[in-house]
Design an enzyme around this catalytic site. Structure first.
Site, PDB file in Angstrom:
ATOM      1  N   GLY A  12      32.557  40.366 -15.788  1.00 34.75           N
ATOM      2  CA  GLY A  12      32.316  41.578 -15.004  1.00 34.75           C
ATOM      3  C   GLY A  12      32.398  42.864 -15.804  1.00 34.75           C
ATOM      4  N   ARG A  66      21.600  24.268  -2.702  1.00 31.65           N
ATOM      5  CA  ARG A  66      21.443  25.715  -2.885  1.00 31.65           C
ATOM      6  C   ARG A  66      21.165  26.419  -1.563  1.00 31.65           C
ATOM      7  NH1 ARG A  66      21.439  26.729  -8.103  1.00 31.65           N
ATOM      8  NH2 ARG A  66      20.657  25.112  -9.482  1.00 31.65           N
ATOM      9  N   ILE A  93      21.131  30.057  -9.872  1.00 34.10           N
ATOM     10  CA  ILE A  93      19.769  30.321  -9.420  1.00 34.10           C
ATOM     11  C   ILE A  93      19.776  30.534  -7.913  1.00 34.10           C
ATOM     12  CG2 ILE A  93      17.468  29.300  -9.161  1.00 34.10           C
ATOM     13  CD1 ILE A  93      17.958  27.907 -11.872  1.00 34.10           C
ATOM     14  N   LEU A  94      19.104  31.585  -7.473  1.00 36.52           N
ATOM     15  CA  LEU A  94      19.041  31.910  -6.045  1.00 36.52           C
ATOM     16  C   LEU A  94      17.825  31.241  -5.413  1.00 36.52           C
ATOM     17  CD1 LEU A  94      19.885  35.662  -6.526  1.00 36.52           C
ATOM     18  CD2 LEU A  94      21.307  34.044  -5.258  1.00 36.52           C
ATOM     19  N   ASN A 108      18.585  42.492 -11.478  1.00 36.45           N
ATOM     20  CA  ASN A 108      19.306  41.572 -12.369  1.00 36.45           C
ATOM     21  C   ASN A 108      19.283  42.109 -13.795  1.00 36.45           C
ATOM     22  OD1 ASN A 108      20.578  39.083 -13.166  1.00 36.45           O
ATOM     23  ND2 ASN A 108      18.607  38.372 -13.932  1.00 36.45           N
ATOM     24  N   HIS A 110      19.222  40.716 -17.682  1.00 35.87           N
ATOM     25  CA  HIS A 110      18.950  39.485 -18.433  1.00 35.87           C
ATOM     26  C   HIS A 110      18.987  39.805 -19.929  1.00 35.87           C
ATOM     27  CE1 HIS A 110      17.493  35.494 -19.242  1.00 35.87           C
ATOM     28  NE2 HIS A 110      16.662  36.024 -20.119  1.00 35.87           N
ATOM     29  N   SER A 137      17.056  43.262 -20.680  1.00 40.03           N
ATOM     30  CA  SER A 137      16.123  43.772 -19.674  1.00 40.03           C
ATOM     31  C   SER A 137      16.835  43.863 -18.326  1.00 40.03           C
ATOM     32  CB  SER A 137      14.939  42.807 -19.488  1.00 40.03           C
ATOM     33  OG  SER A 137      14.311  42.513 -20.716  1.00 40.03           O
ATOM     34  N   THR A 142      12.439  38.513  -8.326  1.00 36.06           N
ATOM     35  CA  THR A 142      11.416  37.869  -7.494  1.00 36.06           C
ATOM     36  C   THR A 142      11.692  36.368  -7.582  1.00 36.06           C
ATOM     37  OG1 THR A 142       9.874  37.640  -9.323  1.00 36.06           O
ATOM     38  CG2 THR A 142       9.708  39.680  -8.020  1.00 36.06           C
ATOM     39  N   GLU A 144      10.287  34.068  -9.043  1.00 37.59           N
ATOM     40  CA  GLU A 144      10.071  33.485 -10.372  1.00 37.59           C
ATOM     41  C   GLU A 144      11.279  33.796 -11.261  1.00 37.59           C
ATOM     42  OE1 GLU A 144       6.748  33.837 -13.926  1.00 37.59           O
ATOM     43  OE2 GLU A 144       6.582  35.059 -12.134  1.00 37.59           O
ATOM     44  N   ASP A 146      13.780  35.014 -13.714  1.00 37.37           N
ATOM     45  CA  ASP A 146      13.715  36.041 -14.769  1.00 37.37           C
ATOM     46  C   ASP A 146      12.298  36.584 -14.940  1.00 37.37           C
ATOM     47  OD1 ASP A 146      16.458  35.670 -15.279  1.00 37.37           O
ATOM     48  OD2 ASP A 146      16.053  34.053 -16.682  1.00 37.37           O
ATOM     49  N   GLU A 175      23.736  46.945 -22.700  1.00 32.26           N
ATOM     50  CA  GLU A 175      23.800  46.608 -21.262  1.00 32.26           C
ATOM     51  C   GLU A 175      24.611  47.655 -20.507  1.00 32.26           C
ATOM     52  OE1 GLU A 175      25.298  42.648 -20.671  1.00 32.26           O
ATOM     53  OE2 GLU A 175      23.612  41.727 -21.719  1.00 32.26           O
TER      54      GLU A 175
HETATM   55  C1  GRF Z   1      25.588  39.740 -19.584  1.00 30.11           C
HETATM   56  O1  GRF Z   1      25.439  39.525 -20.943  1.00 30.11           O
HETATM   57  C2  GRF Z   1      24.293  39.636 -18.877  1.00 30.11           C
HETATM   58  O2  GRF Z   1      23.210  39.990 -19.649  1.00 30.11           O
HETATM   59  C3  GRF Z   1      24.226  38.192 -18.524  1.00 30.11           C
HETATM   60  O3  GRF Z   1      25.557  37.806 -18.263  1.00 30.11           O
HETATM   61  C4  GRF Z   1      26.432  38.658 -18.968  1.00 30.11           C
HETATM   62  C5  GRF Z   1      27.432  39.204 -18.006  1.00 30.11           C
HETATM   63  O4  GRF Z   1      28.474  39.853 -18.654  1.00 30.11           O
HETATM   64  N1  GRF Z   1      23.336  37.968 -17.420  1.00 30.11           N
HETATM   65  P1  GRF Z   1      29.626  40.562 -17.834  1.00 30.11           P
HETATM   66  O5  GRF Z   1      30.170  39.521 -16.849  1.00 30.11           O
HETATM   67  O6  GRF Z   1      29.040  41.740 -17.131  1.00 30.11           O
HETATM   68  O7  GRF Z   1      30.658  40.940 -18.838  1.00 30.11           O
END
Ligand code: GRF
Length: 214
Positions: A12, A66, A93-94, A108, A110, A137, A142, A144, A146, A175
């Site tokens: 997190g 799921r 996966i949702l 999201n 990624h 990114s 959606t 599909e 990622d 990020e």
């Molecule tokens: C991130 O690297 C993100 O890109 C990926 O999962 C990781 C989550 O990190 N989808 P955190 O839990 O926010 O530290």
């Protein structure tokens, strides 16, 4: 004020940057709950520390169902009436049903320069392919995997002696810069998804998302 639900599976750290930016009044929104699919997700502690409702809906009992799991999620989320759902390291996966229900309000993060390296293990795959660039990114979700329209990307170099952990660390710095920014754009109603495209200030974004010099 816009209501945000953040979904996580782990540490997190991205959640934390969004909490911090709201706390510093850079983002005018309220995180109404953090939902994790794992009881030991440290992000739940971060939420509780910030006096945000921390909800765990364990997915372990639903490994092969799921649809039933996502129905539980939908029930919990609908009570929270969010304007935006932020997937921040949510590693499950949702279902299409879930995605369609919240289409346009589901984003999201990624860890790759999409459309490269959808799925898992992105840092190692970039190293194995001898790429010189990598990154992260943010995209609308959606059905599909990622594959939804990109909102923004941040690029980092790959150095010859990088391990996947070195690279992951470099990507995470980016990020933490861009995810709160995207949340801010969304809550300010500058960012929307329309007809399968991301629009920023009414301008359709290209395949790499927002670029400052566009
Ligand atoms: C991130 O690297 C993100 O890109 C990926 O999962 C990781 C989550 O990190 N989808 P955190 O839990 O926010 O530290």
């Amino acid at each position: 004020m816009k209501r945000i639900v953040v979904m996580i599976s782990g540490s997190g750290s991205n959640l934390q940057t969004i909490i911090d930016r709201i706390h510093h009044s850079d983002v005018d929104a309220q995180i109404v709950a953090v939902i994790a699919n794992k009881a030991d997700a440290y992000g739940l502690v971060r939420a509780a520390d910030a006096s945000i409702e921390a909800i765990c809906i364990p997915s372990s009992d639903f490994a092969h169902d799921r649809v039933a799991y996502d129905q539980q999620l939908i029930q919990a989320i609908d009570q929270l009436a969010p304007d935006l759902i932020v997937l921040a390291g949510y590693m499950r996966i949702l279902t299409d049903e879930f995605v369609h229900k919240y289409l346009g309000k589901l984003i999201n993060i990624h860890p790759s320069l999409l459309p490269k390296y959808r799925g898992l293990n992105t840092h190692q795959r970039a190293i194995d392919n001898a790429d010189t660039d990598h990154g992260v990114s943010i995209h609308f979700v959606t059905p599909e995997l990622d594959g939804g329209p990109v909102i923004v990307q941040a690029k980092v170099p790959i150095f010859s002696d990088d391990s996947k952990d070195d690279l992951a660390e470099r990507v995470q710095v980016q990020e933490h810069q861009i995810y709160p920014l995207v949340v801010k754009w969304f809550v300010e109603e500058r960012l929307v998804m329309q007809d399968g495209y991301a629009l920023m200030d009414n301008n359709q974004l290209g395949s790499q998302g927002f670029a400052a010099d566009e």
